[in-house]
Write an enzyme that holds these catalytic residues in place. Structure first.
Site, short mmCIF file in Angstrom:
data_model
loop_
_atom_site.label_atom_id
_atom_site.label_comp_id
_atom_site.label_asym_id
_atom_site.label_seq_id
_atom_site.Cartn_x
_atom_site.Cartn_y
_atom_site.Cartn_z
N VAL A 169 4.77 -12.59 4.56
CA VAL A 169 4.68 -12.88 5.99
C VAL A 169 3.28 -13.36 6.36
CG1 VAL A 169 6.49 -11.26 6.66
CG2 VAL A 169 4.12 -10.45 6.48
N ASP A 170 2.41 -13.48 5.34
CA ASP A 170 1.05 -13.93 5.61
C ASP A 170 0.82 -15.26 4.89
OD1 ASP A 170 1.03 -13.13 2.98
OD2 ASP A 170 -0.30 -11.43 3.30
N ASP A 171 -0.44 -15.67 4.78
CA ASP A 171 -0.72 -16.96 4.16
C ASP A 171 -1.00 -16.83 2.66
OD1 ASP A 171 -0.30 -18.53 6.39
OD2 ASP A 171 -2.26 -17.99 7.19
#
Ligand code: PRX
Length: 672
Positions: free
Chosen positions: A539-541
Site C-alpha cells: 500500500v506504499d511506494d
C-alpha cells in the site's frame, strides 16, 4: 494509503490437504488441531513460547520466569517502541545450529548438498565438517581481524557453502553479520559497508550465473575504495572460486581465504562459542522502504532463533530424513531464515544451489530435486511464472516423486502460477504453502500448514502460531471486523520480529508504528468469511520486482544521478513474469535530444547504481510530471498511464497543470 489489487480470483476452489501429508502432519490432520494450538499460542503466549524454546534449544542460562518471556510496546504515546523476547537468557545460535547436533550424534549427517552452477560441480558438507570450517573462520576473524562480540562483518558471496559458514562463524563470536546480495552493485555494497561500519568483508573473486561470469572482486574493489574514502576501512577475505589469474589483491587489505585457513594452527578447529544475551544483535539486513535509503533492519539472537526453527519445522512439516531445497539467495531474508538458520537449527539436510533454474536446461531444478530426493521445495512465484513459459515438457522429463511440500514466497502468487505449481510440478501430490512474511518479521506470519490446512489458490490462509493479524480501515484506521479488506497490521509481538533499524530507532518507530498499538506491515489484505487472508500487494511506494523489494525513491535517486536528468518518478506496472515491472518517467534538461541511446543510458545508470534487479523495464520521457498544486507527484495517474488504462485516470482537475497528462500520453505513443 491506497489499496491496490494484484489478485486474480477466478479460481474459487478449495483443495483438501494431501492425505499422505495429513498422516505425517505434526500439527495434526484437521484445521481444529491447528486452531487449538493457535488459541493456546495467543491466549497464553508466554507459556506457549517458553515451552517451545525450552524443548528445542540449548540456553546457557534461562530467562527469569515463564510468565513473562516477552515484553513489548507498540504504542509511541506510551514511550519508545521496545520489543524483547527471552530477555535475561543467554545462548549462542551457532552452537544451536551446529555443535548441538554433533553432541546429539549427527556429526556425519549431511548439512548441505551443494550444487554448483555447472552440472557435475557438487559436494556435501556434514555437520562435523561444518563445525570445523566454521571454527576455523571464527578463529581467523577473531585473531587476525579482532572481530569480537558486536563487530559488524559484511558478507558478499554467491550461493556457495561459505555463505552459511560465514554467517555461522560471525554468530559464533557474537559478532553481527550484514549479508549483501551478490547481485548488488558496488555502490549498494559500499553504502551497506559504510552504514554498518563493517571492518571485514567476506567475499569471493567471482561466480557464474548460467553462462555469465560475474567478477565480484571488481565490484568489491570499487566498493572498498569508496568506503575507505568515506572513512570506513574494511578488509577483504576473498574465497577463490574459479582462480586467481588477473584478480588484483590490495596489499594489506585483501587476502585469499584458502591461504589463511591453511595457515591456521590446529586449535583453530575448536574455537569456543561466545555466549550472548537473547537480545544481543544477530544480523543486519538492509531492505528498501518507501522513502530514503535502504534501512538496516536488526534482528536479535534468542527470539529469531526460536522463530526461525519453529516456522521452518512447522510450515514445511520437516521430519528427520527429509531433504529440503530453498532457492532463495542468502542476500535476502528468505536465504537467512530458510536456507541457513531454520534448516541448520533443525539439524536438517538441505540443498544449496549456486546457479539459475534454466542452466544448462530448464529442467535443472527438477534434476536437482531428483538427484537429492528433495522432499520440500521453496521458491518464488516469479520463477514459477518464468518456467511456465517454457511449457510442461522440461518438468515432465523428471520424476519429482520425492516432493511432498511446495513453498511459495516473496509476492502474491497468481492463480495460474499456483495451479501450474500444484498440478504440473507437484502433480497433485504436494501441499502448497504460500507463505506471507517480510524481512521485518524474520519468519512466516501467514501460511498454510501441510497436511493440515485446506488450500485456496492465491490465499496465504491463516496466521502462524502466536501471530495476531488485523485489518485497519484505510480511512478511519479502525479495525475491520469479520470478512473485509484493509491495511494489514499485527497486534502482538512475535519472537522473530525485527527490533529496530540500525542506528535509527526513530525511523523504525515512524515507519512501522504510525498507528498506536499496531505493527504496520505496508501490505493490504482481504479476509474472507473463513478467516483466510488474501494479500493484495503493497500500500506504499515499495515495488516488488521478481519478489525483490525496491523503493521507488531509491530508483529515482539513481535516475537523478544521470547528468541529463532534471527529475524523475518511478511507478510499478503489472509484469507477467516479474509480477511488477519498473516504469520510469524522466524529465530531461532543456535542449537534450531524446534518443533511444539516451533512454538506454537511464536504464544503465540504474543498473550500475543499484544492481541488475533494478533495471527499468520502460523509460518514458516527460516534459513535466503531474503534480498537485502543493507539488506532490500524483503517482496514481502515472500508474494508469504506464499501464495504458487511460479511461481510468480519474479526476485530474486538481493538478497544477492538467495539460501535462496529455503530453505524457502523446510522448508514450512515440517512445514506450
Ligand atoms: O508485499 C509483501 C511481499 O513481500 C514483501 C516483503 O518483502 P521482503 O521483506 O523482501 O521479504 C520477502 C520474503 C519474505 C511483503 O510486504 N510478500 C512476501 N510474501 C508474500 C508477499 N505477498 C503476497 N504473498 C506472499 N506469500
Amino acid at each position: 494509503m491506497v489499496l491496490q489489487d494484484h489478485r486474480d480470483v477466478k479460481d474459487q476452489r478449495v483443495y483438501a490437504p494431501i492425505e499422505s501429508n495429513s498422516k505425517l502432519s505434526k500439527v495434526g490432520p484437521t484445521l481444529e488441531d491447528r486452531m487449538k494450538q493457535y488459541r493456546e499460542s495467543v491466549e497464553q503466549p508466554s507459556q506457549y513460547w517458553a515451552r517451545v524454546a525450552k524443548q528445542n534449544f540449548f540456553w546457557k542460562t534461562l530467562w527469569e520466569s515463564d510468565d513473562s518471556v516477552f515484553s513489548f510496546n507498540f504504542d509511541k504515546s506510551k514511550g519508545p517502541i521496545d520489543i524483547k523476547w527471552f530477555d535475561g537468557a543467554t545462548t549462542n545460535i551457532c552452537y544451536n545450529a551446529v555443535d548441538r547436533h554433533i553432541e546429539e550424534g549427527k556429526k556425519d549427517k549431511v548439512a548441505f548438498y551443494w550444487e554448483g552452477n555447472d552440472v557435475g560441480e557438487t559436494s556435501a558438507v556434514t555437520y562435523g565438517q561444518l563445525h570445523d570450517e566454521v571454527s576455523k573462520l571464527a578463529y581467523l576473524l577473531k585473531t587476525k581481524y579482532g572481530v569480537v562480540k558486536g563487530t559488524r562483518v559484511s558478507i558478499y558471496l554467491p550461493m556457495i557453502t561459505l555463505g552459511p559458514i560465514a554467517m555461522l562463524a560471525v554468530a559464533r563470536l557474537g559478532a553481527v553479520a550484514s549479508v549483501v546480495f551478490g547481485g548488488f552493485s558496488a555502490h549498494s555494497l559500499s553504502a551497506r559497508i559504510i552504514d554498518s561500519e563493517s571492518t571485514v568483508l567476506i567475499t569471493a573473486e567471482g561466480t557464474m550465473r548460467g553462462d555469465k561470469p560475474i567478477q565480484l572482486k571488481k565490484i568489491v574493489d570499487e566498493a572498498l575504495t569508496d568506503a575507505e574514502a568515506q572513512g570506513v576501512a574494511c578488509k577483504a577475505i576473498v574465497f577463490e572460486r574459479h582462480g586467481r589469474d588477473g584478480v588484483p589483491m590490495k596489499e594489506g587489505r585483501d587476502v585469499w581465504y584458502q591461504d589463511e585457513i591453511a595457515a591456521l594452527p590446529a586449535e583453530a578447529a575448536s574455537t569456543p562459542v561466545e555466549w550472548v544475551e537473547a537480545e544481543h544483535p544477530l544480523f543486519l539486513l538492509y531492505t528498501s522502504g518507501s522513502t530514503g535509503k535502504p534501512k538496516g533492519l536488526e534482528h536479535t539472537t534468542g527470539g529469531y532463533m526460536v522463530y526461525a526453527h519453529t516456522t521452518f519445522t512447522t510450515t514445511f512439516d520437516y521430519h528427520d530424513d527429509d531433504v529440503y531445497f530453498c532457492t532463495g539467495d542468502i542476500g535476502w531474508i528468505t536465504g537467512h531464515t530458510y536456507a541457513t538458520w531454520g534448516p541448520l537449527l533443525a539439524g536438517s539436510t538441505s540443498v544449496l544451489f549456486e546457479g539459475v533454474p534454466t542452466h544448462p536446461t530448464p529442467s535443472r531444478w527438477w534434476d536437482i530435486v531428483d538427484k537429492f530426493k528433495v522432499t520440500q521445495f521453496y521458491t518464488a512465484p516469479t520463477a514459477i511464472r518464468a518456467l511456465m513459459k517454457g511449457g510442461e515438457a522440461p518438468v515432465k522429463k523428471t520424476s519429482r516423486a520425492s516432493l511432498r511440500v511446495l513453498g511459495s514466497v516473496g509476492e502474491p502468487i497468481n492463480v495460474e502460477a499456483w495451479n501450474w505449481y500444484y498440478n504440473v510440478v507437484g502433480e497433485g501430490h504436494c501441499d502448497i504453502v504460500d507463505t506471507w512474511w517480510q524481512t521485518e518479521t524474520g519468519g512466516h506470519m501467514i501460511t498454510p500448514l501441510p497436511g493440515n490446512t485446506p488450500l485456496k489458490p492465491g490465499s496465504a490462509s491463516l496466521p502462524f502460531f502466536g501471530v495476531q493479524p488485523a485489518l485497519l480501515d484505510p480511512t478511519t484506521l479502525k479495525e475491520v471486523e469479520g470478512a473485509g479488506e484493509g491495511l494489514l497490521v499485527i497486534k502482538h509481538s512475535w519472537p522473530g520480529q525485527s527490533r529496530t533499524i540500525f542506528k535509527d530507532a526513530e525511523r523504525f518507530a515512524q515507519t512501522y508504528f504510525p498507528v498506536d498499538g499496531y505493527y504496520m506491515t505496508g501490505d493490504g489484505a482481504r479476509r474472507d468469511a473463513d478467516g483466510y487472508y488474501w494479500l493484495t500487494g503493497r500500500v506504499d511506494d515499495v515495488l516488488n520486482v521478481s519478489g525483490h523489494r525496491l523503493g521507488t525513491s531509491e530508483v529515482e535517486c539513481a535516475v537523478n544521478t544521470h547528468p541529463d536528468v532534471v527529475e524523475s518518478a518511478v511507478v510499478g506496472i503489472p509484469h507477467d513474469v516479474k509480477g511488477e515491472g519498473i516504469y520510469v518517467y524522466v524529465c530531461f534538461k532543456e535542449g537534450v535530444e531524446i534518443t533511444q541511446k539516451l533512454l538506454d543510458s537511464v536504464k544503465a545508470i540504474v543498473r550500475n547504481e543499484i544492481g541488475a534487479i533494478a533495471t527499468p523495464d520502460a523509460v518514458h520521457p516527460a516534459n513535466g510530471l503531474p503534480k498537485t498544486r502543493s507539488g506532490k507527484i500524483m503517482r496514481r495517474i502515472l500508474r494508469k498511464i504506464a499501464a495504458g488504462q487511460l479511461d481510468e485516470l480519474g479526476d485530474i482537475s486538481t493538478l497544477a497543470d492538467p495539460s501535462v497528462v496529455e503530453e505524457l500520453i502523446a510522448l508514450k505513443a512515440v517512445w514506450v
